[in-house]
Design a protein around this motif. Structure first.
Motif, PDB file in Angstrom:
ATOM      1  N   TYR A 125       0.821  -1.216   0.000  1.00  0.00           N
ATOM      2  CA  TYR A 125       0.000   0.000   0.000  1.00  0.00           C
ATOM      3  C   TYR A 125       0.853   1.263   0.000  1.00  0.00           C
ATOM      4  CZ  TYR A 125       0.751   0.231   5.094  1.00  0.00           C
ATOM      5  OH  TYR A 125       1.303   0.294   6.348  1.00  0.00           O
ATOM      6  N   ARG A 126       2.140   1.144   0.276  1.00  0.00           N
ATOM      7  CA  ARG A 126       3.041   2.307   0.236  1.00  0.00           C
ATOM      8  C   ARG A 126       3.673   2.505  -1.154  1.00  0.00           C
ATOM      9  NH1 ARG A 126       3.911   4.050   5.541  1.00  0.00           N
ATOM     10  NH2 ARG A 126       3.578   2.432   7.100  1.00  0.00           N
ATOM     11  N   HIS A 127       3.385   1.628  -2.084  1.00  0.00           N
ATOM     12  CA  HIS A 127       4.012   1.701  -3.404  1.00  0.00           C
ATOM     13  C   HIS A 127       3.435   2.793  -4.293  1.00  0.00           C
ATOM     14  CE1 HIS A 127       5.503  -2.749  -3.142  1.00  0.00           C
ATOM     15  NE2 HIS A 127       5.903  -2.009  -2.135  1.00  0.00           N
ATOM     16  N   THR A 128       2.280   3.312  -3.949  1.00  0.00           N
ATOM     17  CA  THR A 128       1.661   4.364  -4.750  1.00  0.00           C
ATOM     18  C   THR A 128       1.704   5.684  -4.001  1.00  0.00           C
ATOM     19  OG1 THR A 128       0.187   2.786  -5.803  1.00  0.00           O
ATOM     20  CG2 THR A 128      -0.458   5.106  -5.913  1.00  0.00           C
ATOM     21  N   SER A 129       2.274   6.677  -4.635  1.00  0.00           N
ATOM     22  CA  SER A 129       2.285   8.029  -4.087  1.00  0.00           C
ATOM     23  C   SER A 129       1.260   8.853  -4.852  1.00  0.00           C
ATOM     24  CB  SER A 129       3.669   8.675  -4.227  1.00  0.00           C
ATOM     25  OG  SER A 129       3.596  10.052  -3.930  1.00  0.00           O
ATOM     26  N   LEU A 130       0.269   9.366  -4.136  1.00  0.00           N
ATOM     27  CA  LEU A 130      -0.724  10.235  -4.770  1.00  0.00           C
ATOM     28  C   LEU A 130      -0.168  11.622  -5.036  1.00  0.00           C
ATOM     29  CD1 LEU A 130      -3.963   9.307  -2.787  1.00  0.00           C
ATOM     30  CD2 LEU A 130      -3.121   8.358  -4.944  1.00  0.00           C
TER      31      LEU A 130
END
Length: 159
Positions: A125-130
């Motif tokens: 869940y930390r692999h995507t930076s909005l």
């Protein structure tokens, strides 16, 4: 400018030097006291204070907040006060805050995303930076030295 009681006003740049804001999100004030295997054992607060004192090419302001709205207010305040760049470690909001991403997109200041750990080496869940699509660049995985690298980038952008 906001009069929100969660916000400590930023200093107004007066030295003729570039002004850079280092902005830290939730739980980062605890770096050095929590999860040393991820974030290291060096306390972040005195480290950044020393980094700001030793920076002669710019005025550096540092702020911390656990609150998403306060981080957004600081971004707008930095633009209103004519800061040249923001170094942002949004912590967990990196992966969850559309509002923070929208604020970064709305301001004209370059924002440099910074992370102490390497998010891609952590939970999925930390692999995507909005926020990354709206930041000028991202620096991650170098421990608290990531802030030094981000400051060098901010100084380059402010020239």
């Amino acid at each position: 400018m906001s009069t929100n009681s969660l916000i400590e006003p930023l200093p107004t740049p007066t030295t003729g030097q570039p002004a850079i804001l280092i902005l830290n999100g939730p739980n980062l004030i605890q770096v050095g006291q929590r999860e040393a295997e991820i974030y290291g054992s060096t306390p972040l607060v005195p480290y950044l204070e020393q980094l700001a004192r030793e920076t002669t090419e710019a005025t550096v302001a540092i702020r911390y907040s656990h609150y998403e709205g306060a981080l957004i207010e600081y971004l707008y305040m930095a633009q209103e006060l004519s800061y040249q760049a923001v170094i942002l470690n949004a912590g967990g909001y990196t992966h969850t805050s559309v509002a923070l991403a929208d604020a970064i997109r709305a301001i004209a200041l370059p924002v440099i995303e910074v992370h102490i750990s390497q998010p891609l080496a952590r939970e999925s869940y930390r692999h995507t930076s909005l926020i990354a699509p709206y930041c000028r660049g991202s620096i991650a995985g170098f421990g608290i030295v990531s802030y030094d690298l981000a400051l060098q980038a901010a100084l380059q952008l402010s020239r």
